[in-house]
Design a protein around this motif. Sequence first.
Motif, short mmCIF file in Angstrom:
data_model
loop_
_atom_site.label_atom_id
_atom_site.label_comp_id
_atom_site.label_asym_id
_atom_site.label_seq_id
_atom_site.Cartn_x
_atom_site.Cartn_y
_atom_site.Cartn_z
N ARG A 159 0.83 -1.22 0.00
CA ARG A 159 0.00 0.00 0.00
C ARG A 159 0.86 1.26 0.00
NH1 ARG A 159 -2.99 -0.45 5.44
NH2 ARG A 159 -0.79 -0.68 5.99
N THR A 160 1.99 1.22 0.74
CA THR A 160 2.80 2.42 0.90
C THR A 160 3.95 2.50 -0.11
OG1 THR A 160 4.23 1.35 2.54
CG2 THR A 160 2.28 2.50 3.37
N TRP A 191 4.15 5.46 -2.51
CA TRP A 191 4.18 6.80 -1.92
C TRP A 191 5.60 7.38 -1.95
CZ3 TRP A 191 0.79 5.74 3.06
CH2 TRP A 191 -0.50 5.35 2.64
N THR A 225 -6.91 -2.64 2.69
CA THR A 225 -7.13 -1.33 2.06
C THR A 225 -8.43 -0.70 2.56
OG1 THR A 225 -8.16 -2.46 0.18
CG2 THR A 225 -5.81 -1.88 -0.01
N LEU A 273 -6.00 2.51 5.74
CA LEU A 273 -5.27 3.43 4.86
C LEU A 273 -5.08 4.79 5.53
CD1 LEU A 273 -6.80 2.64 1.35
CD2 LEU A 273 -4.45 2.23 2.11
N ARG A 274 -6.06 5.19 6.32
CA ARG A 274 -5.94 6.47 7.04
C ARG A 274 -4.78 6.42 8.03
NH1 ARG A 274 -10.87 9.40 10.46
NH2 ARG A 274 -9.69 11.25 11.11
N ALA A 315 -2.15 4.38 7.78
CA ALA A 315 -0.92 4.30 6.98
C ALA A 315 -0.51 5.69 6.48
CB ALA A 315 -1.12 3.35 5.80
N ARG A 316 -1.51 6.48 6.08
CA ARG A 316 -1.20 7.83 5.56
C ARG A 316 -0.60 8.73 6.64
NH1 ARG A 316 -5.82 7.14 2.17
NH2 ARG A 316 -7.20 7.87 3.83
#
Length: 261
Positions: A22-23, A26, A103, A108-109, A111-112
């Motif tokens: 997921r990351t 980025w 996900t 995801l919040r 992770a962000r």
Amino acid sequence: MASAWRRVADAYQRIVDNGDKRTDPWPLVYSPIPVTVIFLVYLCGIWVGPHLMKHRKPVDLRVFLIIYNFAMVGLSAYMFYEFLVTSWLSSYSLLCQPVDYSTSPLALRMARVCWWFFFSKVIELSDTVFFILRKKNNQVTFLHVYHHATMIFNWWAGVKYVAGGQSFFIGLVNTFVHIVMYSYYGLAAIGPHMQKYLWWKKYLTSLQLLQFLLFLLHTGHNLFTECDYPDSMNVVVFGYCVTLIILFSNFYYQSYLSKKK
């Protein structure tokens, strides 16, 4: 020689391939090379900067520092809110919280905000640049450089492999401490007449020490209990906190206790 390079290449491939998918897309996350380049540029700046400033007048950054420090208060407050609310909505456990690699919106919040926390550590390297430009080289201590330079690697690994789970506790506590810390720096940047309101510097150092003690206890607990969170990460954090407690304790002694004597 060829076999040595092959081993290095294989190790690098394992590093980049085994991260959080997921990351990985980025900024600055997929490979350790960008953060390593930032680290090397940082060290070069520490070495070259004082030589370049040697025969120059200190740069007046007062207005810029006021804006910068209070902007960092704002960023820290935003991250603190995100860590707190996301962990609360996700029903995180303080004692054992595995990483949710799904996900889902909340995963995801989290992770962000972990990424933003990592990126804030990159931004904070500017603190050293400002000291050098103002010819405050006495502030560029081993503790200062060690703490700033190593945090970018620690949290690169955090975002790369464990963006969430137990990591949230460090982010939550540290962002709160940084709200207080950058508030202090912002007020100090306003001018000497603010010094009478900044009697609490000693307590800020105490707060920083307290957070490392909390991290030590938190990771230590997870090292000796069953928890689906990588022990390798806990070992790194535990060892790192030991070094910071030693260095900050020495700073506290030299700054507040030794002077009294």
